[in-house]
Design a protein around this motif. Structure first.
Motif, PDB file in Angstrom:
ATOM      1  N   TYR A 100       0.865  -1.178   0.147  1.00 39.49           N
ATOM      2  CA  TYR A 100      -0.038  -0.081  -0.036  1.00 39.49           C
ATOM      3  C   TYR A 100       0.828   1.001   0.070  1.00 39.49           C
ATOM      4  O   TYR A 100       0.718   2.324  -0.717  1.00 39.49           O
ATOM      5  CB  TYR A 100      -0.876  -0.162   1.375  1.00 39.49           C
ATOM      6  CG  TYR A 100      -1.948  -0.879   1.218  1.00 39.49           C
ATOM      7  CD1 TYR A 100      -2.684  -1.086   0.122  1.00 39.49           C
ATOM      8  CD2 TYR A 100      -2.502  -1.364   2.377  1.00 39.49           C
ATOM      9  CE1 TYR A 100      -3.937  -1.951  -0.093  1.00 39.49           C
ATOM     10  CE2 TYR A 100      -3.702  -2.649   2.422  1.00 39.49           C
ATOM     11  CZ  TYR A 100      -4.131  -2.468   1.162  1.00 39.49           C
ATOM     12  OH  TYR A 100      -5.320  -3.409   1.107  1.00 39.49           O
ATOM     13  N   VAL A 101       1.881   1.289   0.936  1.00 36.80           N
ATOM     14  CA  VAL A 101       2.750   2.535   1.018  1.00 36.80           C
ATOM     15  C   VAL A 101       3.442   2.771  -0.195  1.00 36.80           C
ATOM     16  O   VAL A 101       3.507   3.816  -0.710  1.00 36.80           O
ATOM     17  CB  VAL A 101       3.706   2.393   2.357  1.00 36.80           C
ATOM     18  CG1 VAL A 101       4.593   3.389   2.292  1.00 36.80           C
ATOM     19  CG2 VAL A 101       2.808   2.508   3.590  1.00 36.80           C
ATOM     20  N   ARG A 102       4.084   1.724  -0.673  1.00 41.82           N
ATOM     21  CA  ARG A 102       4.944   1.691  -1.958  1.00 41.82           C
ATOM     22  C   ARG A 102       4.440   2.244  -3.179  1.00 41.82           C
ATOM     23  O   ARG A 102       4.853   3.210  -3.924  1.00 41.82           O
ATOM     24  CB  ARG A 102       5.841   0.534  -2.146  1.00 41.82           C
ATOM     25  CG  ARG A 102       6.926   0.174  -0.987  1.00 41.82           C
ATOM     26  CD  ARG A 102       7.486  -0.944  -1.135  1.00 41.82           C
ATOM     27  NE  ARG A 102       8.855  -1.207  -0.347  1.00 41.82           N
ATOM     28  CZ  ARG A 102       9.759  -2.043  -0.301  1.00 41.82           C
ATOM     29  NH1 ARG A 102       9.525  -3.319  -1.354  1.00 41.82           N
ATOM     30  NH2 ARG A 102      10.514  -2.428   0.412  1.00 41.82           N
ATOM     31  N   TYR A 103       3.195   1.638  -3.352  1.00 39.88           N
ATOM     32  CA  TYR A 103       2.522   1.820  -4.413  1.00 39.88           C
ATOM     33  C   TYR A 103       1.498   2.978  -4.436  1.00 39.88           C
ATOM     34  O   TYR A 103       1.617   4.094  -4.972  1.00 39.88           O
ATOM     35  CB  TYR A 103       1.589   0.608  -5.134  1.00 39.88           C
ATOM     36  CG  TYR A 103       0.955   0.656  -6.486  1.00 39.88           C
ATOM     37  CD1 TYR A 103       1.958   0.828  -7.612  1.00 39.88           C
ATOM     38  CD2 TYR A 103      -0.199   0.682  -6.480  1.00 39.88           C
ATOM     39  CE1 TYR A 103       1.069   1.053  -8.593  1.00 39.88           C
ATOM     40  CE2 TYR A 103      -1.110   0.864  -7.523  1.00 39.88           C
ATOM     41  CZ  TYR A 103      -0.377   1.045  -8.739  1.00 39.88           C
ATOM     42  OH  TYR A 103      -0.813   1.089  -9.910  1.00 39.88           O
ATOM     43  N   TRP A 104       0.540   2.715  -3.728  1.00 43.88           N
ATOM     44  CA  TRP A 104      -0.694   3.952  -3.461  1.00 43.88           C
ATOM     45  C   TRP A 104      -0.086   5.206  -2.617  1.00 43.88           C
ATOM     46  O   TRP A 104      -0.582   6.245  -2.917  1.00 43.88           O
ATOM     47  CB  TRP A 104      -1.750   3.357  -2.737  1.00 43.88           C
ATOM     48  CG  TRP A 104      -2.450   2.222  -3.475  1.00 43.88           C
ATOM     49  CD1 TRP A 104      -2.308   0.787  -3.241  1.00 43.88           C
ATOM     50  CD2 TRP A 104      -3.392   2.419  -4.414  1.00 43.88           C
ATOM     51  NE1 TRP A 104      -2.897   0.004  -3.980  1.00 43.88           N
ATOM     52  CE2 TRP A 104      -3.420   0.992  -5.003  1.00 43.88           C
ATOM     53  CE3 TRP A 104      -3.811   3.391  -5.424  1.00 43.88           C
ATOM     54  CZ2 TRP A 104      -4.430   0.644  -6.028  1.00 43.88           C
ATOM     55  CZ3 TRP A 104      -4.369   3.112  -6.563  1.00 43.88           C
ATOM     56  CH2 TRP A 104      -4.851   1.833  -6.953  1.00 43.88           C
ATOM     57  N   SER A 125      -8.995  -5.437  -3.644  1.00 44.23           N
ATOM     58  CA  SER A 125      -8.480  -4.783  -4.938  1.00 44.23           C
ATOM     59  C   SER A 125      -7.053  -4.063  -5.002  1.00 44.23           C
ATOM     60  O   SER A 125      -6.611  -4.286  -5.925  1.00 44.23           O
ATOM     61  CB  SER A 125      -9.789  -4.236  -5.544  1.00 44.23           C
ATOM     62  OG  SER A 125      -9.262  -3.699  -7.148  1.00 44.23           O
ATOM     63  N   MET A 126      -7.138  -3.143  -4.381  1.00 40.68           N
ATOM     64  CA  MET A 126      -5.904  -2.211  -4.140  1.00 40.68           C
ATOM     65  C   MET A 126      -4.654  -2.922  -3.673  1.00 40.68           C
ATOM     66  O   MET A 126      -3.623  -2.845  -4.384  1.00 40.68           O
ATOM     67  CB  MET A 126      -6.206  -1.142  -3.057  1.00 40.68           C
ATOM     68  CG  MET A 126      -7.137  -0.119  -3.587  1.00 40.68           C
ATOM     69  SD  MET A 126      -7.678   1.109  -2.272  1.00 40.68           S
ATOM     70  CE  MET A 126      -6.135   2.078  -2.442  1.00 40.68           C
ATOM     71  N   ALA A 127      -4.822  -4.093  -3.007  1.00 44.38           N
ATOM     72  CA  ALA A 127      -3.684  -4.829  -2.409  1.00 44.38           C
ATOM     73  C   ALA A 127      -3.060  -5.677  -3.581  1.00 44.38           C
ATOM     74  O   ALA A 127      -1.846  -5.701  -3.735  1.00 44.38           O
ATOM     75  CB  ALA A 127      -4.031  -5.957  -1.199  1.00 44.38           C
ATOM     76  N   ALA A 128      -3.970  -6.361  -4.356  1.00 43.88           N
ATOM     77  CA  ALA A 128      -3.807  -7.083  -5.693  1.00 43.88           C
ATOM     78  C   ALA A 128      -3.076  -6.280  -6.710  1.00 43.88           C
ATOM     79  O   ALA A 128      -2.124  -6.490  -7.075  1.00 43.88           O
ATOM     80  CB  ALA A 128      -4.928  -7.771  -6.070  1.00 43.88           C
ATOM     81  N   GLN A 166       1.674  -4.720  -9.327  1.00 44.69           N
ATOM     82  CA  GLN A 166       2.705  -3.748 -10.106  1.00 44.69           C
ATOM     83  C   GLN A 166       4.077  -3.772  -9.384  1.00 44.69           C
ATOM     84  O   GLN A 166       5.284  -3.539  -9.915  1.00 44.69           O
ATOM     85  CB  GLN A 166       2.104  -2.208  -9.695  1.00 44.69           C
ATOM     86  CG  GLN A 166       0.822  -2.154 -10.519  1.00 44.69           C
ATOM     87  CD  GLN A 166       1.065  -2.400 -12.184  1.00 44.69           C
ATOM     88  OE1 GLN A 166       2.085  -1.858 -12.556  1.00 44.69           O
ATOM     89  NE2 GLN A 166       0.086  -2.914 -12.630  1.00 44.69           N
ATOM     90  N   LEU A 167       4.262  -4.061  -8.095  1.00 49.71           N
ATOM     91  CA  LEU A 167       5.486  -4.288  -7.385  1.00 49.71           C
ATOM     92  C   LEU A 167       6.231  -5.600  -7.460  1.00 49.71           C
ATOM     93  O   LEU A 167       7.172  -5.604  -6.709  1.00 49.71           O
ATOM     94  CB  LEU A 167       5.310  -3.537  -5.862  1.00 49.71           C
ATOM     95  CG  LEU A 167       4.743  -2.125  -5.829  1.00 49.71           C
ATOM     96  CD1 LEU A 167       4.432  -2.160  -4.310  1.00 49.71           C
ATOM     97  CD2 LEU A 167       5.791  -1.188  -6.157  1.00 49.71           C
ATOM     98  N   ASP A 185      -5.735 -13.380  -4.088  1.00 53.15           N
ATOM     99  CA  ASP A 185      -4.930 -13.064  -5.032  1.00 53.15           C
ATOM    100  C   ASP A 185      -5.353 -12.954  -6.381  1.00 53.15           C
ATOM    101  O   ASP A 185      -5.644 -13.887  -6.872  1.00 53.15           O
ATOM    102  CB  ASP A 185      -3.287 -13.607  -4.695  1.00 53.15           C
ATOM    103  CG  ASP A 185      -2.719 -13.074  -3.421  1.00 53.15           C
ATOM    104  OD1 ASP A 185      -3.373 -11.999  -2.875  1.00 53.15           O
ATOM    105  OD2 ASP A 185      -1.775 -13.528  -3.431  1.00 53.15           O
ATOM    106  N   GLU A 186      -4.974 -11.756  -7.076  1.00 49.96           N
ATOM    107  CA  GLU A 186      -5.451 -11.885  -8.574  1.00 49.96           C
ATOM    108  C   GLU A 186      -4.269 -12.480  -9.327  1.00 49.96           C
ATOM    109  O   GLU A 186      -3.137 -11.907  -8.931  1.00 49.96           O
ATOM    110  CB  GLU A 186      -5.990 -10.457  -8.908  1.00 49.96           C
ATOM    111  CG  GLU A 186      -7.256 -10.131  -8.100  1.00 49.96           C
ATOM    112  CD  GLU A 186      -8.063  -8.965  -8.691  1.00 49.96           C
ATOM    113  OE1 GLU A 186      -7.397  -8.254  -9.427  1.00 49.96           O
ATOM    114  OE2 GLU A 186      -9.104  -8.590  -7.929  1.00 49.96           O
TER     115      GLU A 186
END
Length: 269
Positions: free
Chosen positions: A40-44, A97-100, A105-106, A268-269
């Motif tokens: 969450y922190v690294r991406y969002w 959804s946000m975590a997946a 992406q990371l 997990d997606e």
């Protein structure tokens, strides 16, 4: 924080936030995996230098995360939900959804085949991706054929290439490649020892890495970190017992009996 403010809305005459009311249970479930809050922190949150994180509060509009950067103090960041949640179930869906998306992406997808040390299930030993297996075996075959195959079984173009490159050069390439893989195999033994993996993995990983090299060493490193994390979670910034679902302390240090709400299991997606 915003999550705390939303939980106090009932006292001001506004409707209480249904998501904030279950903030503790949601945070407990999110923090049960060290990958989620960090993703969450690294991406969002666009904080790529964060080394560990934990979700501190969740409400219908977003969530607060406490994170650390190497050599620095704890910091806070507010992350908005992609879609405002009207209920706990909606919040869980948006958070999942946000975590997946963040993990994808990371490249932080959770390895759900992991088995903690001491369990009866076998530990992780993974082959590389199929295309890596094909490319690596093909490269080994090509170098060995160029170096040692009888000229009678080789096409004329291949024989001319071998004469141009010289057998001595090909043997040096093969030797150097073998030494490099041998060093990587030795590193894997050190990783297995550090993570205290079962004895048979000390043979499985080096043998695989001797053939496939760096891709297999990367997989070995991930598994070693998982084993070490379960053995000593506090070293990795994870509260003691949280990986087994035992962590129930609140920011005030007092235990709370709220049951954790299953959130991201199997999604997990």
């Amino acid at each position: 924080m915003s999550g705390v403010r939303n939980r106090k809305q009932g006292a001001t005459g506004k409707a209480a936030d249904p998501v904030a009311a279950q903030s503790f249970a949601l945070c407990t479930e999110l923090n049960s995996s060290p990958d989620i809050a960090l993703a969450y922190v690294r991406y969002w949150g666009s904080m790529s230098s964060a080394v560990r994180a934990r979700v501190a509060a969740v409400d219908s509009a977003g969530f607060d995360v406490q994170y650390f950067i190497a050599g620095d103090d704890e910091r806070d960041i507010r992350i908005q939900l992609k879609t405002k949640a009207g209920s706990v179930e909606e919040a869980k869906e948006v958070l999942a959804s946000m975590a997946a998306e963040a993990k994808k992406q990371l490249n932080l997808d959770i390895d759900r085949t992991y088995r903690s040390p001491g369990s009866k299930s076998p530990p992780d030993v993974h082959f590389p991706k199929p295309w890596i297996i094909g490319a690596t075996l093909g490269a080994w075959f090509a170098v060995l054929m160029l170096t040692y195959a009888d000229p009678s079984v080789l096409p004329a173009d291949v024989i001319r290439f071998r004469e141009l490159a010289s057998k001595e050069l090909l043997e040096r390439v093969l030797t150097g490649w073998s030494i490099l893989h041998g060093i990587e195999a030795a590193v894997s033994i050190v990783l297995c020892a550090y993570a205290r993996m079962p004895l048979w993995t000390w043979l499985a990983w080096p043998m695989m890495i001797s053939v496939f090299g760096t891709p297999s060493l990367q997989n070995c490193l991930k598994v070693a970190i998982r084993h070490a994390m379960y053995r000593d979670p506090e070293t990795f910034g994870i509260p003691k017992g949280v990986l087994e679902g035992e962590y129930r302390s609140t920011p005030s240090g007092k235990p709370k009996s709220s049951e954790a709400v299953p959130l991201l299991s199997g999604k997990d997606e």
